[in-house]
Design a protein around this motif. Structure first.
Motif, mmCIF file in Angstrom:
data_model
loop_
_atom_site.group_PDB
_atom_site.id
_atom_site.type_symbol
_atom_site.label_atom_id
_atom_site.label_comp_id
_atom_site.label_asym_id
_atom_site.label_seq_id
_atom_site.Cartn_x
_atom_site.Cartn_y
_atom_site.Cartn_z
ATOM 1 N N LEU A 187 40.955 28.064 32.333
ATOM 2 C CA LEU A 187 40.498 28.004 33.783
ATOM 3 C C LEU A 187 39.654 26.802 34.145
ATOM 4 N N LYS A 188 40.019 26.609 35.494
ATOM 5 C CA LYS A 188 39.694 25.295 36.028
ATOM 6 C C LYS A 188 38.701 25.719 37.160
ATOM 7 N N PRO A 189 37.949 24.844 37.890
ATOM 8 C CA PRO A 189 36.820 24.979 38.851
ATOM 9 C C PRO A 189 38.040 25.669 40.211
ATOM 10 N N GLU A 190 38.866 25.087 40.352
ATOM 11 C CA GLU A 190 39.655 25.281 41.479
ATOM 12 C C GLU A 190 40.334 26.831 41.267
ATOM 13 N N ASP A 191 40.396 27.523 40.255
ATOM 14 C CA ASP A 191 40.387 29.011 40.080
ATOM 15 C C ASP A 191 39.317 29.826 40.702
ATOM 16 N N THR A 192 38.144 29.352 40.883
ATOM 17 C CA THR A 192 37.222 30.155 41.650
ATOM 18 C C THR A 192 37.499 30.490 42.828
ATOM 19 N N ALA A 193 37.316 32.028 42.843
ATOM 20 C CA ALA A 193 37.711 32.831 44.052
ATOM 21 C C ALA A 193 37.405 34.180 43.764
ATOM 22 N N VAL A 194 37.365 34.945 44.851
ATOM 23 C CA VAL A 194 37.407 36.522 44.604
ATOM 24 C C VAL A 194 38.745 37.003 44.306
ATOM 25 N N TYR A 195 38.924 37.727 43.256
ATOM 26 C CA TYR A 195 40.333 38.323 42.676
ATOM 27 C C TYR A 195 40.682 39.734 43.158
ATOM 28 N N TYR A 196 41.658 39.793 43.976
ATOM 29 C CA TYR A 196 42.080 41.443 44.405
ATOM 30 C C TYR A 196 43.024 41.731 43.684
ATOM 31 N N CYS A 197 43.030 43.014 43.260
ATOM 32 C CA CYS A 197 44.048 43.763 42.669
ATOM 33 C C CYS A 197 44.752 44.582 44.062
ATOM 34 N N LYS A 198 46.237 44.507 43.822
ATOM 35 C CA LYS A 198 47.258 44.951 44.798
ATOM 36 C C LYS A 198 48.042 45.949 44.143
ATOM 37 N N ALA A 199 48.541 47.098 44.693
ATOM 38 C CA ALA A 199 49.520 47.941 44.169
ATOM 39 C C ALA A 199 50.399 48.333 45.617
ATOM 40 N N VAL A 200 51.725 48.489 45.252
ATOM 41 C CA VAL A 200 52.573 49.134 46.371
ATOM 42 C C VAL A 200 53.212 50.296 45.801
ATOM 43 N N ASN A 201 53.271 51.310 46.607
ATOM 44 C CA ASN A 201 54.205 52.311 46.301
ATOM 45 C C ASN A 201 55.438 52.421 46.633
ATOM 46 N N ILE A 202 56.243 53.539 46.215
ATOM 47 C CA ILE A 202 57.790 53.624 46.768
ATOM 48 C C ILE A 202 57.844 53.497 48.197
ATOM 49 N N ARG A 203 56.904 54.118 48.824
ATOM 50 C CA ARG A 203 56.887 54.131 50.314
ATOM 51 C C ARG A 203 56.440 52.948 51.045
ATOM 52 N N LEU A 204 56.097 51.912 50.067
ATOM 53 C CA LEU A 204 55.738 50.475 50.921
ATOM 54 C C LEU A 204 54.426 50.518 51.355
ATOM 55 N N ASN A 205 53.464 51.586 50.922
ATOM 56 C CA ASN A 205 52.046 51.476 51.028
ATOM 57 C C ASN A 205 51.404 50.705 50.266
ATOM 58 N N ASP A 206 50.491 49.696 50.853
ATOM 59 C CA ASP A 206 49.578 48.762 49.959
ATOM 60 C C ASP A 206 48.136 49.616 49.639
ATOM 61 N N TYR A 207 47.958 49.180 48.446
ATOM 62 C CA TYR A 207 46.610 49.703 47.895
ATOM 63 C C TYR A 207 45.848 48.563 47.640
#
Length: 116
Positions: free
Chosen positions: A85-105
Motif C-alpha cells: 500500500l501507498k499513501p496515494e491509496d488513501t481513500a474511502v473504499y466502496y463496494c458495488k454490485a450489479v444484478n441481472i437487471r442492471l440495478n446498482d447496490y
C-alpha cells in the motif's frame, strides 16, 4: 432494499497490507459484477477493481500487481486484498454490485488510510 456492508479498512503504514470484505445485508439473487471503487478527498470516485460471476477481473492501472480481487459466489461476498500500500491509496473504499437487471447496490464505504 439490499445494502452492501464493507469491513476491513483501517490505518496502515506504507508497504503494508489490508484485506477488505463485502457482503449484502440480506439475501440477494442474480448478482453479476461485483467490485470496489474508491474516493479520495477532493477527487472523483474511481473504479479500483471488479470481477464477474465467472471470475473475469479488471483493475485500475494504479493497483495492478498490488491488489487482488476475489469472490465467493455462493455467499455473494467480494474481497480486495491490498498489498504494498501507498499513501496515494488513501481513500474511502466502496463496494458495488450489479444484478441481472442492471440495478446498482452500494456500500456505505470503509476508510483506508496509508501513512508514509
Amino acid at each position: 432494499q439490499v445494502q452492501l456492508v464493507e469491513s476491513g479498512g483501517g490505518l496502515v503504514q506504507a508497504g503494508g497490507s489490508l484485506r477488505l470484505s463485502c457482503a449484502p445485508s440480506t439475501n440477494v439473487l442474480g448478482l453479476t459484477s461485483m467490485g470496489w471503487h474508491r474516493q479520495a478527498p477532493g477527487k472523483q470516485r474511481e473504479l479500483v477493481a471488479d470481477i464477474t460471476r465467472g471470475g473475469n477481473t479488471n483493475y485500475a492501472d494504479s493497483v495492478k500487481g498490488r491488489f487482488t480481487i476475489s469472490r465467493d459466489n455462493a455467499n455473494n461476498r467480494v474481497y480486495l486484498q491490498m498489498n504494498s500500500l501507498k499513501p496515494e491509496d488513501t481513500a474511502v473504499y466502496y463496494c458495488k454490485a450489479v444484478n441481472i437487471r442492471l440495478n446498482d447496490y452500494w456500500g456505505q464505504g470503509t476508510q483506508v488510510t496509508v501513512s508514509s
